[in-house]
Design a protein around this motif. Structure first.
Motif, mmCIF file in Angstrom:
data_model
loop_
_atom_site.group_PDB
_atom_site.id
_atom_site.type_symbol
_atom_site.label_atom_id
_atom_site.label_comp_id
_atom_site.label_asym_id
_atom_site.label_seq_id
_atom_site.Cartn_x
_atom_site.Cartn_y
_atom_site.Cartn_z
ATOM 1 N N THR A 147 1.063 4.461 16.909
ATOM 2 C CA THR A 147 2.230 5.100 16.295
ATOM 3 C C THR A 147 3.225 4.052 15.810
ATOM 4 O OG1 THR A 147 1.982 7.043 17.716
ATOM 5 C CG2 THR A 147 4.140 6.704 16.688
ATOM 6 N N TRP A 148 3.470 3.057 16.643
ATOM 7 C CA TRP A 148 4.404 1.994 16.257
ATOM 8 C C TRP A 148 3.891 1.231 15.036
ATOM 9 C CZ3 TRP A 148 3.741 -3.257 15.828
ATOM 10 C CH2 TRP A 148 4.901 -4.018 15.624
ATOM 11 N N LEU A 149 2.584 0.934 15.028
ATOM 12 C CA LEU A 149 2.020 0.156 13.929
ATOM 13 C C LEU A 149 2.052 0.949 12.627
ATOM 14 C CD1 LEU A 149 0.759 -2.598 13.352
ATOM 15 C CD2 LEU A 149 -1.488 -1.603 13.790
ATOM 16 N N GLU A 150 1.851 2.257 12.723
ATOM 17 C CA GLU A 150 1.917 3.108 11.539
ATOM 18 C C GLU A 150 3.294 3.003 10.881
ATOM 19 O OE1 GLU A 150 1.255 7.829 10.353
ATOM 20 O OE2 GLU A 150 1.546 7.229 12.445
ATOM 21 N N GLU A 151 4.314 2.895 11.724
ATOM 22 C CA GLU A 151 5.691 2.834 11.223
ATOM 23 C C GLU A 151 6.122 1.413 10.867
ATOM 24 O OE1 GLU A 151 7.744 4.540 14.474
ATOM 25 O OE2 GLU A 151 7.062 6.605 14.052
ATOM 26 N N ASN A 152 5.347 0.417 11.292
ATOM 27 C CA ASN A 152 5.724 -0.983 11.072
ATOM 28 C C ASN A 152 4.560 -1.760 10.463
ATOM 29 O OD1 ASN A 152 8.517 -1.422 12.659
ATOM 30 N ND2 ASN A 152 7.202 -0.009 13.838
ATOM 31 N N VAL A 193 0.966 -6.716 7.074
ATOM 32 C CA VAL A 193 1.046 -7.354 5.749
ATOM 33 C C VAL A 193 1.337 -8.842 5.920
ATOM 34 C CG1 VAL A 193 2.354 -7.462 3.595
ATOM 35 C CG2 VAL A 193 1.748 -5.236 4.588
ATOM 36 N N GLU A 194 2.267 -9.170 6.813
ATOM 37 C CA GLU A 194 2.607 -10.574 7.049
ATOM 38 C C GLU A 194 1.440 -11.343 7.659
ATOM 39 O OE1 GLU A 194 6.085 -10.692 9.442
ATOM 40 O OE2 GLU A 194 7.347 -9.665 7.973
ATOM 41 N N ALA A 195 0.718 -10.710 8.574
ATOM 42 C CA ALA A 195 -0.359 -11.408 9.288
ATOM 43 C C ALA A 195 -1.605 -11.602 8.439
ATOM 44 C CB ALA A 195 -0.715 -10.649 10.565
ATOM 45 N N THR A 196 -1.864 -10.674 7.501
ATOM 46 C CA THR A 196 -3.125 -10.720 6.746
ATOM 47 C C THR A 196 -2.951 -11.101 5.282
ATOM 48 O OG1 THR A 196 -2.979 -8.375 6.151
ATOM 49 C CG2 THR A 196 -4.108 -8.932 8.231
ATOM 50 N N SER A 247 -0.546 0.239 2.448
ATOM 51 C CA SER A 247 0.344 1.404 2.348
ATOM 52 C C SER A 247 -0.439 2.637 2.767
ATOM 53 C CB SER A 247 0.856 1.558 0.913
ATOM 54 O OG SER A 247 -0.229 1.758 0.020
ATOM 55 N N GLY A 248 0.283 3.777 2.812
ATOM 56 C CA GLY A 248 -0.370 5.058 3.095
ATOM 57 C C GLY A 248 -1.097 5.087 4.425
ATOM 58 N N VAL A 249 -0.491 4.521 5.464
ATOM 59 C CA VAL A 249 -1.156 4.436 6.763
ATOM 60 C C VAL A 249 -1.218 5.817 7.418
ATOM 61 C CG1 VAL A 249 -1.162 3.311 9.010
ATOM 62 C CG2 VAL A 249 -0.272 2.100 7.007
ATOM 63 N N ALA A 256 -5.493 2.607 6.299
ATOM 64 C CA ALA A 256 -4.486 2.299 5.291
ATOM 65 C C ALA A 256 -5.172 2.181 3.940
ATOM 66 C CB ALA A 256 -3.759 1.002 5.651
ATOM 67 N N GLU A 257 -4.389 1.959 2.913
ATOM 68 C CA GLU A 257 -4.917 1.693 1.580
ATOM 69 C C GLU A 257 -4.462 0.309 1.142
ATOM 70 O OE1 GLU A 257 -3.667 4.707 -1.121
ATOM 71 O OE2 GLU A 257 -5.115 6.183 -0.398
ATOM 72 N N ASP A 258 -5.369 -0.419 0.473
ATOM 73 C CA ASP A 258 -4.963 -1.714 -0.069
ATOM 74 C C ASP A 258 -4.345 -1.515 -1.445
ATOM 75 O OD1 ASP A 258 -7.035 -1.340 -1.883
ATOM 76 O OD2 ASP A 258 -8.351 -2.852 -1.005
ATOM 77 N N GLU A 259 -4.040 -2.590 -2.124
ATOM 78 C CA GLU A 259 -3.338 -2.491 -3.409
ATOM 79 C C GLU A 259 -4.166 -1.815 -4.490
ATOM 80 O OE1 GLU A 259 -4.410 -7.179 -4.341
ATOM 81 O OE2 GLU A 259 -2.389 -6.434 -4.687
ATOM 82 N N ASP A 260 -5.506 -1.742 -4.283
ATOM 83 C CA ASP A 260 -6.380 -1.076 -5.244
ATOM 84 C C ASP A 260 -6.686 0.364 -4.844
ATOM 85 O OD1 ASP A 260 -6.677 -3.371 -6.894
ATOM 86 O OD2 ASP A 260 -8.090 -4.196 -5.445
#
Length: 305
Positions: free
Chosen positions: A23-28, A33-36, A41-43, A58-62
């Motif tokens: 739940t926390w990761l979904e909201e943060n 993004v910083e680590a990878t 988006s769209g988690v 999640a969805e990547d930029e594509d």
């Protein structure tokens, strides 16, 4: 004044893996993004894949799905298996595995997956830290991730594996064919290396088939542990070069170089190599005949050494 980082037990921060951490990761998701370096988006949580549920998707930029598997403990086979199942189940091409303690064997597996598969795998180490009396914070460290170097290494390994398979099949056919001409290599097994050898009756001397991509050769390979002795054997045979080549029927290459321990007496044929499968039958015939002649030409002189 500089504070000190203190580690906090993960279960003190997130008591339950699915209910709290996911739940926390979904909201943060920005920490991922910083680590990878991925744009995520769209988690969404707990998406069904067959009889299982993915921790996060999640969805990547594509707009392609990214599988995220969380584990607030040491990495284990169960979670690795789930990660791969989810990846295939939703036809994703990226997967992130977050663990408290990555085992070395799983680091090796994720490295291998990045080299060998068409998907990108990220293995992240999760820690909870605080400085002084601050609120605990998540620290994600990338342990393994995809890279161009990994892809190149994987492609190279695949190329090498294919080369070994081709050489084995080449020698499998050659050794079977050669039995019709000489029993010299009758008890020798095919090899994934570039050569197969049979003893010449003197330790360190071998009658050898060598294959390369586009040519192949037969040779007497002289390589005892004593470099001076190798040279003496080579020179003794060189004195009988004309008689040896007369029996062989063709000129031979007498290969010895200063500073190199081994010597060779060889004949190379350009009819084909292990890459020229369509020419293998002709190559087999040529090599088997040449080996039989090389054995006949050299054996009497070897016995006299």
């Amino acid at each position: 004044m500089i504070g000190r980082i203190q580690r906090v037990r993960l279960r003190e921060v997130w008591r339950h893996e699915a209910l709290d951490f996911s739940t926390w990761l979904e909201e943060n998701v920005d920490v991922l993004v910083e680590a990878t370096g991925l744009q995520l988006s769209g988690v969404e949580r707990e998406q069904a894949v067959g009889a299982f549920s993915v921790d996060l998707i999640a969805e990547d930029e594509d707009g392609r799905p990214v599988v995220i598997e969380n584990q607030l403990e040491k990495s284990n086979h169960d979670h690795l298996g789930k990660l791969l199942t989810y990846l295939v189940g939703i036809e994703a091409r990226k997967a992130i595995w977050i663990v408290a303690d990555p085992r070395p064997e799983h680091v090796g597996v994720v490295t291998w997956l990045n080299e060998s598969s068409s998907a990108d795998f990220y293995l992240l180490k999760l820690e909870a830290i605080r400085i002084g009396d601050s609120e605990p914070a998540a620290l994600l460290t990338q342990i393994v991730g995809p890279s161009e170097e990994a892809r190149k290494a994987g492609a190279k390994k695949k190329q090498m594996a294919e080369r070994e398979r081709q050489r084995y099949r080449f020698f499998e056919g050659l050794l079977e064919h050669a039995k019709l001409r000489t029993q010299l290599h009758a008890n020798i097994s095919p090899s994934k290396e570039s050569w197969v050898a049979a003893g010449a009756g003197i330790g360190g001397l071998a009658f050898t088939y060598v294959v390369r991509q586009r040519d192949a050769r037969v040779e007497l390979y002289i390589d005892t542990p004593d470099g001076d002795r190798n040279q003496r054997i080579f020179e003794a045979l060189s004195l009988k070069k004309e008689r040896i080549e007369a029996v062989f029927g063709l000129p031979l290459v007498w290969d010895t170089k200063e500073g190199r321990r081994a010597c060779r007496i060889q004949k190379t044929f350009a009819t084909g190599g292990y890459r020229d499968e369509g020419a293998w039958e002709a190559v087999y015939e040529e090599l088997a005949e040449a080996m039989a002649k090389l054995e006949s030409a050299l054996k009497p002189h070897l016995q006299g050494l």
